[in-house]
Design an enzyme around this catalytic site. Structure first.
Site, short mmCIF file in Angstrom:
data_model
loop_
_atom_site.label_atom_id
_atom_site.label_comp_id
_atom_site.label_asym_id
_atom_site.label_seq_id
_atom_site.Cartn_x
_atom_site.Cartn_y
_atom_site.Cartn_z
CB VAL A 179 -0.85 -0.02 1.09
CG1 VAL A 179 -1.81 -1.22 1.18
CG2 VAL A 179 -0.46 0.13 2.60
CE LYS A 180 2.75 2.03 4.57
NZ LYS A 180 3.34 1.34 5.88
#
Ligand SMILES: *Cc1c(COP(=O)(O)O)cnc(C)c1O
Length: 376
Positions: A179-180
């Site tokens: 998700v980064k």
């Protein structure tokens, strides 16, 4: 379902991983140093050390600065649990200082009263992708002889007064979870300008093994020493190869995140009760998250479940850490301790934002949220 965050992987990424699989080194090979140098170069730090995830990177940072039993480290209660857990891994005490309501960044005004003879460091969390007020944190740290750590897991590519996150604190930690901003599957990095910290972390990620080449020459090439306790926190060459390709695309990813944020900003300026967090003029925001506060009597719980039902993967970042039984029981925190964090927690919601999100998806989120709040 529109997720709140998602990785962006292309054929070149896949090819880079496959090439490593056909090569001689799957771990501790040339891709590791190449990835470390690439990230360090990007964030304008002297040194980068790659590790297995962002949590390990935080642990490494605590080891580097020698956090041990009874040491206190100040951090905000609105963050991911790992920011506090890394202190506890070393026997230290996470001391929370409340956040600024408009930004959810640690409030420099609230730090002084938390400093004791045992305080060793401050961890600033660049929440959502907005850098903390690092000049003020630096002034506090210098005055009290504390070390500054940046949890930059939301903020790869963000800037403060034209300086990149990664060059603002003594040590900065990044995560490459899917998700980064960029991903290696799991992965993390510590950026620092201090060669002693970098060397110490390189030993820590590899069982504490100290390879002193002079000693090896004199006593035999199998010789190594273990001075300190370490862990296996290594990142593989497959992961680093993926990270190198991902980093090349980071500027485009950031541009896309910023343009989605701008569309949201424009749309929500017309919607009563939906207020994006404030942004400082000093920063270039990296928009890991796009967080709004639901005000004007709007029920966050209801809105959250309405959006989920409509196929929009909203999230809440974060439950204040002092609400969790772990920190309550270990350190005696309780509800009421951090009013700004607590009030914000009742109102915040994270909307979807990721590089491959289409304009149509953005419109769907805007329209659905606007409808959800219109009749409340
Ligand atoms: C993601 C994240 C971490 C931990 O990273 P992992 O790679 O998942 O271990 C730490 N702090 C913050 C603020 C994060 O968002």
């Amino acid at each position: 379902m529109i997720p709140y965050g998602k990785q962006c992987i292309d054929e070149a990424d896949i090819q880079a991983v496959v090439e490593v699989l056909r090569s001689d080194f799957l771990t501790t090979g040339p891709k590791v140093a190449e990835f470390e140098q690439a990230v360090a170069g990007f964030v304008r730090a002297e040194y980068g050390v790659a590790v297995s995830n962002g949590t390990a990177a935080l642990h490494c940072a605590m080891h580097a600065i020698d956090i041990r039993a009874g040491d206190e480290v100040i951090l905000p209660p609105i963050t991911f649990a790992a920011t506090a857990n890394c202190v506890i891994y070393q026997g230290g005490i996470p001391v929370f200082a409340d956040v600024v309501p408009e930004t959810l960044l640690i409030d420099p005004e609230k730090i002084d009263e938390k400093i004791t003879a045992n305080t060793k460091a401050i961890i600033g969390v660049d929440y959502a992708g907005q850098p903390c007020d690092w000049d003020r944190l630096k002034a506090i740290a210098d005055k009290h002889n504390l070390i500054l750590i940046a949890d930059g897991c939301h903020a790869l590519g963000a800037e403060y007064n034209g300086r990149k996150v990664g060059s603002l604190a003594d040590l900065t930690v990044f995560s490459f979870h899917p998700v980064k901003h960029i991903t290696t599957g799991e992965g993390g990095m510590i950026a620092t300008g201090n060669p002693m910290f970098a060397d110490k972390i390189k030993r820590f990620r590899n069982h504490g093994i100290d390879i002193d080449f002079k000693h090896r020459e004199a006593h035999g090439s199998w010789i190594y020493q273990i001075g300190d306790l370490g862990y296996n926190y290594r990142l593989t060459d497959m992961q680093c190869a993926l990270g190198i390709r991902q980093l090349e695309k980071l500027p485009a990813f950031l541009e896309k995140r910023r343009s989605i944020a701008q569309r949201y900003d424009r749309a929500f300026s017309q919607v009563k009760g939906v207020s994006p967090l404030q942004r400082s003029k000093k920063v270039s925001h990296a928009y890991h998250l796009y967080v709004v506060r639901l005000t004007a009597g709007i029920d966050r719980r209801q809105t959250f479940s309405d959006l989920q039902t409509a196929g929009i993967g909203v999230n809440v970042h974060y439950i204040p850490l002092h609400y969790h039984p772990l920190y309550k029981s270990l350190f005696g925190y309780d509800k009421g301790d951090f009013p700004c964090a607590e009030k914000a927690y009742e109102q915040i919601i994270s909307l979807p934002i990721y590089p491959e999100m289409s304009d149509e998806d953005v419109n769907t989120v805007v329209d659905t949220l606007s409808e959800c709040v219109a009749f409340k």
